[in-house]
Design a protein around this motif. Sequence first.
Motif, PDB file in Angstrom:
ATOM      1  N   SER B 219      14.897  19.457 -28.364  1.00 56.60           N
ATOM      2  CA  SER B 219      16.253  19.372 -27.797  1.00 56.60           C
ATOM      3  C   SER B 219      16.191  19.018 -26.315  1.00 56.60           C
ATOM      4  O   SER B 219      16.960  18.184 -25.834  1.00 56.60           O
ATOM      5  CB  SER B 219      16.984  20.716 -27.938  1.00 56.60           C
ATOM      6  OG  SER B 219      17.104  21.034 -29.263  1.00 56.60           O
ATOM      7  N   ARG B 220      15.281  19.668 -25.604  1.00 58.12           N
ATOM      8  CA  ARG B 220      15.162  19.391 -24.159  1.00 58.12           C
ATOM      9  C   ARG B 220      14.748  17.938 -23.916  1.00 58.12           C
ATOM     10  O   ARG B 220      15.262  17.270 -23.030  1.00 58.12           O
ATOM     11  CB  ARG B 220      14.175  20.349 -23.512  1.00 58.12           C
ATOM     12  CG  ARG B 220      14.816  21.674 -23.145  1.00 58.12           C
ATOM     13  CD  ARG B 220      14.150  22.316 -21.960  1.00 58.12           C
ATOM     14  NE  ARG B 220      12.732  22.530 -22.173  1.00 58.12           N
ATOM     15  CZ  ARG B 220      12.231  23.550 -22.854  1.00 58.12           C
ATOM     16  NH1 ARG B 220      13.029  24.417 -23.388  1.00 58.12           N
ATOM     17  NH2 ARG B 220      10.935  23.689 -22.992  1.00 58.12           N
ATOM     18  N   LEU B 223      17.674  15.665 -24.751  1.00 52.60           N
ATOM     19  CA  LEU B 223      18.706  15.800 -23.716  1.00 52.60           C
ATOM     20  C   LEU B 223      18.359  14.960 -22.485  1.00 52.60           C
ATOM     21  O   LEU B 223      19.206  14.254 -21.916  1.00 52.60           O
ATOM     22  CB  LEU B 223      18.836  17.268 -23.334  1.00 52.60           C
ATOM     23  CG  LEU B 223      19.878  17.625 -22.286  1.00 52.60           C
ATOM     24  CD1 LEU B 223      21.277  17.444 -22.868  1.00 52.60           C
ATOM     25  CD2 LEU B 223      19.705  19.060 -21.834  1.00 52.60           C
ATOM     26  N   LEU B 226      18.772  11.308 -23.287  1.00 54.16           N
ATOM     27  CA  LEU B 226      20.197  10.974 -23.351  1.00 54.16           C
ATOM     28  C   LEU B 226      20.780  10.843 -21.946  1.00 54.16           C
ATOM     29  O   LEU B 226      21.549   9.928 -21.646  1.00 54.16           O
ATOM     30  CB  LEU B 226      20.906  12.098 -24.111  1.00 54.16           C
ATOM     31  CG  LEU B 226      22.218  11.799 -24.789  1.00 54.16           C
ATOM     32  CD1 LEU B 226      22.014  10.714 -25.824  1.00 54.16           C
ATOM     33  CD2 LEU B 226      22.757  13.057 -25.458  1.00 54.16           C
ATOM     34  N   ARG B 227      20.392  11.760 -21.087  1.00 56.64           N
ATOM     35  CA  ARG B 227      20.876  11.751 -19.699  1.00 56.64           C
ATOM     36  C   ARG B 227      20.460  10.446 -19.003  1.00 56.64           C
ATOM     37  O   ARG B 227      21.241   9.838 -18.285  1.00 56.64           O
ATOM     38  CB  ARG B 227      20.272  12.957 -18.981  1.00 56.64           C
ATOM     39  CG  ARG B 227      20.982  13.333 -17.722  1.00 56.64           C
ATOM     40  CD  ARG B 227      20.457  14.626 -17.131  1.00 56.64           C
ATOM     41  NE  ARG B 227      21.148  14.835 -15.878  1.00 56.64           N
ATOM     42  CZ  ARG B 227      22.351  15.333 -15.770  1.00 56.64           C
ATOM     43  NH1 ARG B 227      23.011  15.700 -16.843  1.00 56.64           N
ATOM     44  NH2 ARG B 227      22.935  15.450 -14.601  1.00 56.64           N
ATOM     45  N   LEU B 230      22.495   7.510 -20.537  1.00 55.06           N
ATOM     46  CA  LEU B 230      23.924   7.495 -20.220  1.00 55.06           C
ATOM     47  C   LEU B 230      24.201   7.358 -18.732  1.00 55.06           C
ATOM     48  O   LEU B 230      25.130   6.670 -18.323  1.00 55.06           O
ATOM     49  CB  LEU B 230      24.590   8.776 -20.738  1.00 55.06           C
ATOM     50  CG  LEU B 230      24.779   8.860 -22.249  1.00 55.06           C
ATOM     51  CD1 LEU B 230      25.233  10.250 -22.647  1.00 55.06           C
ATOM     52  CD2 LEU B 230      25.804   7.838 -22.710  1.00 55.06           C
ATOM     53  N   LEU B 231      23.401   8.039 -17.936  1.00 55.73           N
ATOM     54  CA  LEU B 231      23.715   8.116 -16.507  1.00 55.73           C
ATOM     55  C   LEU B 231      22.720   7.372 -15.622  1.00 55.73           C
ATOM     56  O   LEU B 231      22.914   7.315 -14.411  1.00 55.73           O
ATOM     57  CB  LEU B 231      23.793   9.585 -16.070  1.00 55.73           C
ATOM     58  CG  LEU B 231      24.763  10.453 -16.873  1.00 55.73           C
ATOM     59  CD1 LEU B 231      24.639  11.893 -16.455  1.00 55.73           C
ATOM     60  CD2 LEU B 231      26.197   9.988 -16.676  1.00 55.73           C
ATOM     61  N   ARG B 237      16.398  14.463 -12.945  1.00 50.89           N
ATOM     62  CA  ARG B 237      15.492  15.008 -11.930  1.00 50.89           C
ATOM     63  C   ARG B 237      14.046  14.701 -12.327  1.00 50.89           C
ATOM     64  O   ARG B 237      13.711  14.762 -13.514  1.00 50.89           O
ATOM     65  CB  ARG B 237      15.674  16.535 -11.848  1.00 50.89           C
ATOM     66  CG  ARG B 237      16.672  16.923 -10.791  1.00 50.89           C
ATOM     67  CD  ARG B 237      16.828  18.417 -10.744  1.00 50.89           C
ATOM     68  NE  ARG B 237      18.148  18.800 -11.192  1.00 50.89           N
ATOM     69  CZ  ARG B 237      18.394  19.651 -12.170  1.00 50.89           C
ATOM     70  NH1 ARG B 237      17.422  20.232 -12.812  1.00 50.89           N
ATOM     71  NH2 ARG B 237      19.613  19.945 -12.505  1.00 50.89           N
TER      72      ARG B 237
END
Lengths: 91, 246
Positions: B219-220, B223, B226-227, B230-231, B237
């Motif tokens: 999951s980490r 995530l 995905l970050r 998307l961004l 970080r």
Amino acid sequence: MRLLAAPALPLHKAGPYVAAAYIVFVLLVIAYVAIIAVRTSRTERALDELQRDVEARKEEHDSGRDLEHVAAGRLTRAPAAASREGERGPA
Amino acid sequence: MGPAPTTNGRRLRVLTLATVAMIGAALALTFFYAPLDADQGFIQKIFYLHVPLAIVSLCGFVLGGILAIAHLRTGDRKWDLRSYVAIHMALIFGVGGLLTGAIWAKASWGHWWVWSDPTLVSFLIVVLLYATYQPLRFSIEDYERQARYASVFAIVAGAFVPLNFIAVRLAQGLVHPRILTLTGGNLPGSMRLTFTVSLIGIALLYATLCRVELAAKSSRIRLRRLRRELLGEDAVRPLGRSAAPS
């Protein structure tokens, strides 16, 4: 060293040792589950943060598109307004 | 109501329920069904916890080596993650085996630790060997190299585990009781049943905790990916040095 020859402990003395062994096992499992729970809540927080970021970007993007629409509208309206002004002539 | 569970979530739920049922059955059999040992008395009840912990731990180390082979063969990161989790969990079970063994030794022999017993010392050596796995990973910053070196370590150490086991079995002058043998062992039927249920319960606990940790780590990783998608790269970080696959 003949350690196997040691006599069996009576129940009242053996009980605490058996309890200690099982408690150690339970504590290990609880500690592990607690660590995983903390990590999962951290992941959940990061997911919330990501959702907020994505929504903020989306809003930014939408407002940018609105501005583009407004600008485009001005450009299309501008020739008509100029012709109307021409009809009225200089004041 | 939360979202519907995925296939993995359902599997984990079934596995967790099976683990709870099996460990509950093992505890009930241990304390209400299995007879008291004629030689060791009530202390022998630790056997149903200590031995399965040690066996599952050793099997976990070997499993970590097998998964590491899959990583080296395919180069797929998921095998490195699985190998890492298998070894990590086996180490925790190994520490549990050592602690419960020490308590049994104190009650049975009057000593927390006996250096002259090859079984105890060899198990300690295996646990200490695997205790260096995490520092090894942590010492290598580049992920690809870290995964490769860790896999090589896991394979070599995994091969050492059965060799070590055989060497100890062949050793003379044992203090440790020999209860489980290939010829059937010395356990009466009721004790054998209790031990088998305990072993399955602990093995299921190992599998459940491995799946929980794998799910948390996956999951980490997802995530983070995905970050980034998307961004953009700036929104993520930079990763600090870590022993865990990332």
